[in-house]
Design a protein around this motif. Structure first.
Motif, PDB file in Angstrom:
ATOM      1  N   TYR A   1     153.959  25.009 110.592  1.00  0.00           N
ATOM      2  CA  TYR A   1     153.712  25.478 111.962  1.00  0.00           C
ATOM      3  C   TYR A   1     154.354  26.855 112.174  1.00  0.00           C
TER       4      TYR A   1
ATOM      5  N   GLU B   1     151.248  22.789 104.771  1.00  0.00           N
ATOM      6  CA  GLU B   1     150.939  23.212 106.134  1.00  0.00           C
ATOM      7  C   GLU B   1     152.249  23.408 106.892  1.00  0.00           C
TER       8      GLU B   1
ATOM      9  N   GLU C   1     147.469  31.015 103.051  1.00  0.00           N
ATOM     10  CA  GLU C   1     146.231  30.691 102.344  1.00  0.00           C
ATOM     11  C   GLU C   1     145.077  30.618 103.325  1.00  0.00           C
ATOM     12  N   ARG C   2     145.324  30.014 104.491  1.00  0.00           N
ATOM     13  CA  ARG C   2     144.349  30.036 105.581  1.00  0.00           C
ATOM     14  C   ARG C   2     145.028  29.608 106.878  1.00  0.00           C
TER      15      ARG C   2
ATOM     16  N   LEU D   1     148.977  26.436 113.181  1.00  0.00           N
ATOM     17  CA  LEU D   1     149.312  25.834 111.888  1.00  0.00           C
ATOM     18  C   LEU D   1     148.682  26.661 110.769  1.00  0.00           C
TER      19      LEU D   1
ATOM     20  N   PHE E   1     147.653  23.198 116.914  1.00  0.00           N
ATOM     21  CA  PHE E   1     147.843  21.743 116.893  1.00  0.00           C
ATOM     22  C   PHE E   1     149.051  21.395 117.750  1.00  0.00           C
TER      23      PHE E   1
ATOM     24  N   ARG F   1     148.199  27.113 106.345  1.00  0.00           N
ATOM     25  CA  ARG F   1     148.448  26.669 104.974  1.00  0.00           C
ATOM     26  C   ARG F   1     149.115  27.827 104.255  1.00  0.00           C
TER      27      ARG F   1
ATOM     28  N   LEU G   1     144.775  27.416 110.303  1.00  0.00           N
ATOM     29  CA  LEU G   1     144.088  26.164 110.643  1.00  0.00           C
ATOM     30  C   LEU G   1     143.866  26.008 112.139  1.00  0.00           C
TER      31      LEU G   1
END
Lengths: 112, 89, 222
Positions: free
Chosen positions: B82, B80, B32-33, B55, B38, B57, B35
């Motif tokens: 990884y 979310e 979806e996107r 990370l 992280f 989504r 991020l």
């Protein structure tokens, strides 16, 4: 024989469960203090939220059912601080005895 | 990996502190996107120096996750995940 | 937890001569004993001060759904702000002056045909730095388990019935982001200013388990 698919108890998504209990409660002072200790110790680099969650998960399902949210959180904050070397189990035990000796209620057990 | 790419969550079941829910393992979704990077919680949880992990989504349909038992097959779940838990389909 | 405000415990005076708060005069539990001990050790070691703890509690008490409601009301009134909110909800909240710390926040917009709902199946992650501490039901096994597999049944328990044509999008807060729902602005609110609009925005409408209040109906709790 008992086998497992490896799913851990806290990983609850999609598991069968009853209706959502809607009743709530106002947070008591001791609960707010635990929340504050968790945030402040995190800000000071003494623990991580990941380390807190790891201990909560390792405490197991019985602890989840038996103890309230902030009771489990103080157990986890304490475990993480001991693991980080902030204080020793002996220091904690000594202080807990001292606290209990002050009185029978939460108010009387304060050092004020 | 980029938006709209189809990915599958690795079906690994292992002990330890993991942020990939079991109900999504082995399931296929769409990014979806992205991020960004992280710190890896699987290392942070044990006081280890964390690697940076990208990370994403990922969006899954209820049909993909629950099959015929889905309340409405076209409803979706976003989570979310990884990068080390994802593989391209 | 009982809150009997008429009760007064005559013996229960603290050393400062004031009565203990209601929370303070129940028997000391093991975990409360641990909380006092951990707090005092940290203070004695000069790691944390009493003032820092008081300030942190005050900061957390100041956070409430009213902050989120103000963000939503502005997004309903200001298209440019709404665009910034949907791009980065944390930055948009800071722009409004809210102290949300390091929160990373994504806003999900409800539309005529889409309804968003937030959960954390692995623990109980919640946008606490904007909305304050979560309600107890958000942390229950029932909510965490069922929202991802039967969101419509859970929504019915909250009194929300959505048509099958409405697309439900569940957001599981599994990692570093937190979520807030931007509810759809109710019809018939064209003449309302931001303060009046904010009164329509409930906590549950920002988690997705509720809808905003209607302007003409008596106010509902929650």
């Amino acid at each position: 024989m008992t086998d497992t698919d490896g799913r851990r108890w806290h990983d609850m998504g999609g598991q069968p469960a009853g209706p959502v209990a809607m009743e709530g409660h106002d947070f008591a002072l001791w609960e707010k203090r635990i929340d504050a200790l968790m945030v402040l110790c995190g800000n000071k680099g003494l623990l991580t939220v990941d380390g807190l969650r790891r201990v909560l998960e390792d405490m197991g399902e019985e602890a989840f059912e038996k103890y309230s949210y902030y009771e489990r959180w103080i157990a986890s904050v304490n475990q993480n601080l001991i693991e980080h070397g902030v204080y020793s189990p002996e220091e904690l035990g000594t202080k807990m005895l001292e606290v209990a000796a002050r009185g029978a209620t939460y108010g009387e057990a304060q050092n004020d | 990996m980029t938006d709209a790419l189809e990915v599958r969550v690795k079906p690994m079941m292992l002990p330890g502190h993991i942020r990939t829910p079991a109900y999504l393992r082995g399931k296929t979704g769409v990014i979806e996107r992205a991020l960004g990077p992280f710190a890896n919680p699987e290392q942070l949880a044990y006081g280890l120096k964390p690697e940076q992990k990208k990370l994403y989504r990922v969006r899954f349909t209820m049909a993909e996750i629950w099959g015929a038992a889905a309340e409405n097959p076209d409803d979706t779940i976003d989570a979310e995940i990884y990068e080390h838990w994802l593989e391209k389909v | 937890m009982p809150h009997d405000h008429d009760h007064f415990h005559h013996e229960g005076l603290s050393s400062s001569g004031h009565p203990y708060r209601q929370d303070n005069d129940t028997p000391l539990t093991y975990w409360q004993q641990m909380e006092i001990a951990v707090r005092e050790i940290l203070i004695e070691k000069d790691i944390i001060t009493t003032a820092e703890i008081a300030a942190q509690i005050e900061a957390m008490d100041a956070r409430s759904p009213a902050q989120g409601a103000a963000v939503v009301a502005r997004a309903w009134s200001d298209p440019d702000f709404k665009a910034r909110l949907l791009k980065d909800a944390a930055e948009a909240s800071r722009e409004m002056g809210f102290d949300i710390g390091p929160l990373k926040l994504i806003a999900m917009e409800n539309t005529a045909d889409t309804h968003n709902i937030i959960v954390c199946t692995l623990c109980s992650c919640y946008p606490r730095n904007l909305l304050g501490l979560p309600p107890d039901w958000y942390k229950t096994r029932a909510y965490r388990s069922r929202v991802v597999s039967e969101p419509r049944a859970v929504l019915r328990e909250f009194g929300v019935e959505l048509p099958q044509s409405t697309r439900i999008r569940v957001h599981d807060s599994t990692a570093d982001m937190r979520y807030i729902v931007l509810p759809a602005r109710p019809a018939g609110t064209e003449g309302l200013d931001q303060d009046a609009l904010a009164q329509l925005v409930t906590r549950d409408s920002m988690i997705g388990t509720g809808l905003p209040r209607q302007p003409d109906l008596p106010r509902q709790a929650g």
